[in-house]
Design an enzyme around this catalytic site. Structure first.
Site, PDB file in Angstrom:
ATOM      1  N   ASP A 326      38.470  37.832  34.347  1.00  0.00           N
ATOM      2  CA  ASP A 326      38.634  36.487  34.251  1.00  0.00           C
ATOM      3  C   ASP A 326      37.545  35.437  34.614  1.00  0.00           C
ATOM      4  O   ASP A 326      37.814  34.627  34.115  1.00  0.00           O
ATOM      5  CB  ASP A 326      39.811  36.265  35.374  1.00  0.00           C
ATOM      6  CG  ASP A 326      41.305  36.448  34.877  1.00  0.00           C
ATOM      7  OD1 ASP A 326      41.402  36.878  33.609  1.00  0.00           O
ATOM      8  OD2 ASP A 326      42.194  36.527  35.394  1.00  0.00           O
ATOM      9  N   TYR A 414      47.535  32.056  35.303  1.00  0.00           N
ATOM     10  CA  TYR A 414      47.211  32.387  36.590  1.00  0.00           C
ATOM     11  C   TYR A 414      46.110  31.184  37.284  1.00  0.00           C
ATOM     12  O   TYR A 414      45.280  30.762  36.703  1.00  0.00           O
ATOM     13  CB  TYR A 414      46.259  33.739  36.612  1.00  0.00           C
ATOM     14  CG  TYR A 414      46.644  34.974  36.442  1.00  0.00           C
ATOM     15  CD1 TYR A 414      47.878  35.779  37.100  1.00  0.00           C
ATOM     16  CD2 TYR A 414      46.300  35.465  35.125  1.00  0.00           C
ATOM     17  CE1 TYR A 414      48.457  36.687  36.896  1.00  0.00           C
ATOM     18  CE2 TYR A 414      47.083  36.814  34.833  1.00  0.00           C
ATOM     19  CZ  TYR A 414      48.097  37.204  35.571  1.00  0.00           C
ATOM     20  OH  TYR A 414      48.697  38.546  35.147  1.00  0.00           O
TER      21      TYR A 414
END
Length: 431
Positions: A326, A414
């Site tokens: 990420d 997220y």
């Protein structure tokens, strides 16, 4: 990213160093400015002109080419002494670009307005994705005939379909291409799109050619209903959407911390706040005041999130490759969200903007990228009562106050709330 079974691997870089004193000069670790972004873009594009479609240079990463640690410490030490004060080191920036289907590593020196080094990367793996190419790749299915047929045979309204990109990792191939997977979701009746995927449908996009090179429609499953998927508090009824009474922390004398550019001092702490398109928030040169030594003692040279690895670990064909980096692939800084006063941060918070270079090399402003505030929840840090002294009772109570530097990075579905916490006791906590 659909919510499947996964594991987070959270990597943090923390390094320590020697005793130093605080700087009063402009800081060489300050994050890149819009003016610097524009200058870097002009210098790089002049050296790599567009000759054809494939030769269009795209910026994947632009960040500070940080001076050596010894150089920073030497500068910081001298800057505290007016007699030996030295100017900060030259501002240099590290650029990763795509050009002619190659990854270039370019170092730009702004003091000479020139490129001082260029390397062509020839190993496995590819640079961080920029937002423009992710958007372009996610739009490709809507002009692709087989995808339109997939939507039609499921009885869905294509105007209510949205698509997102998935990185695919590396599985030992000798020859790799810069590919992304595209998966799509249905939003009719609900904004909770990740609860309503078009399972079985998957497009593969060549990012250099920006076209679909593989397409699969393996099976059809019923689309989950929209009912019961709402998550917005304003749309929910009590007890799931209660109206809580707000709490406000008042500081009549203003904040107890002082912010000079990106250098912050508070209680017995001094440190520098940086920002990077990939890493997000960076805390540097964190020093705590040592009463015995009568000077600041550095306890953290540089701290940031090196990577956050999310392997879903689902062995099915549509999911096995889903192993997100990420930070390294999507960029914590590039994905930073603008913080909302009174919701993301309390009423006593101060805010800082941040900037990064987009895929064309233009500056992007993230308003309220950071908030800084003192947090006090009524806890006690230290307490003692002394009753043995004749005719005297001593009660000493010290509140547990924390200084927080907060950033939120939103990668897909997220939301990472990243807090650097500092306490007068000398502790640093990254949450």
């Amino acid at each position: 990213m659909m919510m499947k079974n996964f594991i987070f691997f959270f990597f943090i870089v923390l390094t320590t160093t020697i005793v130093v004193e605080c700087s009063i000069q402009p800081h060489p670790l300050d994050p890149i400015t819009p003016f610097e972004i524009d200058l870097v873009r002009i210098i790089v594009l002049k050296a790599y002109p567009t000759i054809s479609k494939n030769s269009t240079l795209t910026f994947q990463y632009v960040g500070l080419d940080e001076p050596e640690k010894s150089t920073i410490l030497s500068w910081q030490s001298s800057s505290s002494n007016s007699k030996t004060k030295t100017p900060p080191p030259p501002r240099r920036f590290y650029v990763i670009a795509r050009y002619n289907e190659q990854s270039l590593e370019i170092t730009v020196d702004l003091s000479t307005r020139s490129i001082i080094e260029t390397k062509v990367y020839k190993g496995h793996g590819y640079p961080m994705l920029n937002n423009q190419e992710q958007t372009a790749a996610s739009a490709l299915p809507f002009s692709y005939g087989p995808f339109k047929e997939s939507v039609k045979k499921r009885g869905l309204n294509i105007s209510e379909v949205v698509c997102s990109d998935f990185s695919i990792g590396w599985f030992g191939e000798k020859i790799t291409k810069r590919l992304l997977k595209i998966k799509c979701y249905y939003i009719e009746g609900s904004v909770n799109l990740y609860m309503r995927p078009m399972e079985g449908v998957e497009a593969t996009v060549d990012m250099d050619e920006m076209k679909i090179v593989d397409y699969k429609d393996r099976y059809v499953v019923p689309m989950p209903k929209a009912e019961g998927t709402e998550y917005r508090a304003s749309k929910l009824k009590p007890p799931f959407g209660p109206n809580l009474k707000g709490i406000s922390l008042m500081q009549n004398g203003g904040p107890a911390f002082k912010l000079d550019g990106h250098t912050l001092s508070w209680a017995n702490w001094e440190f520098h706040i940086g920002f990077d398109i990939r890493a997000g928030s960076i805390i540097s040169l964190a020093s705590v005041y040592d009463l015995e030594m009568q000077k600041y003692r550095q306890v953290l040279y540089r701290g940031f999130i090196s990577e956050l690895f999310v392997p879903y670990q689902d062995p099915t064909e549509e999911w096995y490759y889903t192993s997100y980096f990420d930070s390294g692939e999507f960029g914590f800084g590039q994905s930073a969200s603008s913080l909302e006063p009174l919701t993301d941060c309390p009423s006593n918070a101060k805010f800082l903007d941040a900037f990064f270079a987009d895929g064309s090399g233009n500056p992007v402003n993230i308003t309220n990228a950071f908030c800084i505030f003192e947090k006090y929840a009524g806890d006690i840090m230290w307490r003692h009562t002394e009753v043995e002294i004749p005719n005297q009772v001593i009660t000493e109570v010290r509140p547990d106050v924390t200084l927080v530097v907060r950033m939120v990075s939103t990668v897909g579905n997220y939301d990472y709330i990243i807090d650097w916490e500092f306490k007068p006791s000398g502790s640093i906590n990254l949450r």
